[in-house]
Design a protein around this motif. Sequence first.
Motif, mmCIF file in Angstrom:
data_model
loop_
_atom_site.group_PDB
_atom_site.id
_atom_site.type_symbol
_atom_site.label_atom_id
_atom_site.label_comp_id
_atom_site.label_asym_id
_atom_site.label_seq_id
_atom_site.Cartn_x
_atom_site.Cartn_y
_atom_site.Cartn_z
ATOM 1 N N VAL A 69 0.821 -1.384 0.021
ATOM 2 C CA VAL A 69 0.073 0.261 -0.108
ATOM 3 C C VAL A 69 1.037 1.116 0.038
ATOM 4 O O VAL A 69 0.652 2.118 -0.732
ATOM 5 C CB VAL A 69 -0.950 0.008 1.212
ATOM 6 N N GLY A 73 0.416 3.284 -3.138
ATOM 7 C CA GLY A 73 -0.407 4.538 -2.731
ATOM 8 C C GLY A 73 0.578 5.952 -2.760
ATOM 9 O O GLY A 73 -0.104 6.744 -2.268
ATOM 10 N N PRO A 83 -5.265 4.796 4.427
ATOM 11 C CA PRO A 83 -5.069 3.351 4.908
ATOM 12 C C PRO A 83 -4.051 3.162 5.798
ATOM 13 O O PRO A 83 -3.966 1.955 6.562
ATOM 14 C CB PRO A 83 -5.016 2.546 3.576
ATOM 15 N N ILE A 126 -10.013 -3.399 3.905
ATOM 16 C CA ILE A 126 -11.090 -2.845 2.806
ATOM 17 C C ILE A 126 -10.148 -1.700 2.190
ATOM 18 O O ILE A 126 -10.292 -1.466 0.939
ATOM 19 C CB ILE A 126 -12.382 -2.345 3.229
ATOM 20 N N SER A 127 -9.720 -0.856 3.089
ATOM 21 C CA SER A 127 -9.004 0.356 2.514
ATOM 22 C C SER A 127 -7.732 0.026 1.603
ATOM 23 O O SER A 127 -7.330 0.691 0.720
ATOM 24 C CB SER A 127 -8.549 1.258 3.706
ATOM 25 N N PHE A 129 -7.173 -2.988 0.141
ATOM 26 C CA PHE A 129 -7.890 -3.358 -1.020
ATOM 27 C C PHE A 129 -7.988 -2.457 -2.129
ATOM 28 O O PHE A 129 -8.030 -2.601 -3.380
ATOM 29 C CB PHE A 129 -9.153 -4.172 -0.984
ATOM 30 N N ASN A 130 -8.431 -1.361 -1.761
ATOM 31 C CA ASN A 130 -8.869 -0.027 -2.649
ATOM 32 C C ASN A 130 -7.433 0.466 -3.243
ATOM 33 O O ASN A 130 -7.514 1.214 -4.269
ATOM 34 C CB ASN A 130 -9.647 0.991 -2.097
ATOM 35 N N VAL A 131 -6.409 0.358 -2.561
ATOM 36 C CA VAL A 131 -4.910 0.737 -3.074
ATOM 37 C C VAL A 131 -4.262 -0.212 -3.927
ATOM 38 O O VAL A 131 -3.811 -0.220 -4.835
ATOM 39 C CB VAL A 131 -4.046 1.222 -1.983
ATOM 40 N N ASN A 132 -4.202 -1.441 -3.259
ATOM 41 C CA ASN A 132 -3.592 -2.546 -3.602
ATOM 42 C C ASN A 132 -4.356 -3.710 -3.540
ATOM 43 O O ASN A 132 -4.680 -4.286 -2.189
ATOM 44 C CB ASN A 132 -2.067 -2.796 -3.267
ATOM 45 N N LYS A 133 -4.944 -4.737 -4.296
ATOM 46 C CA LYS A 133 -5.660 -5.808 -3.971
ATOM 47 C C LYS A 133 -5.185 -6.947 -3.341
ATOM 48 O O LYS A 133 -5.567 -7.538 -2.488
ATOM 49 C CB LYS A 133 -6.310 -6.326 -5.493
ATOM 50 N N GLY A 136 -5.170 -6.256 0.154
ATOM 51 C CA GLY A 136 -6.366 -6.581 0.675
ATOM 52 C C GLY A 136 -6.613 -8.072 1.044
ATOM 53 O O GLY A 136 -7.195 -8.194 2.245
#
Length: 174
Positions: A69, A73, A83, A126-127, A129-133, A136
């Motif tokens: 992340v 990110g 995150p 969850i946060s 995952f929104n940057v790097n699956k 997450g």
Amino acid sequence: MVQFDEVAKVVGAIVLPQLGGWVNGYLTRQEIKGWYQNLKFPSFRPPNWVFGPVWTSLYAGMGMASYLVWRDGGGFEGVARGPLILYGTQLALNWAWTPIFFKRHELKWSFIELAALTTTVAITGISFFNVNKVAGYLFFPYFAWCSFATLLNYKIFKLNPTATNEEIKESKQK
């Protein structure tokens, strides 16, 4: 070619969460041999030897996730800022549980703290995952273990509603 700088960042990210685990493990070793072994436990409690390898693996996964992340990110200057703040929050909650449970013997408060940790882990995952699956996904086993630990802590609290040192020792002698 892999650069030393990147390897050092990955290693640092993986070691950071381990530090709290090592410190807490050292500080609570005596409590495990004393107070803890005299508690009443539910039938589904894993043997003590399981906890070390599980937490070592989970800390490594969360550390790697934090690195991914941070890298993808833009660090604290990019979209990773929120995150990573959540990550720090859940890590602080993670490290706080051990002294509440093992040093203070606060079974009710350790359950409440662990419920807060589990919620924060879910939000962090969850946060991430929104940057790097992958980051997450690395939080899935951690969330599952925290959910299990929350249930275990709750059952221990219910089985030992007044679990002070003296009361446990007295109940074992009867």
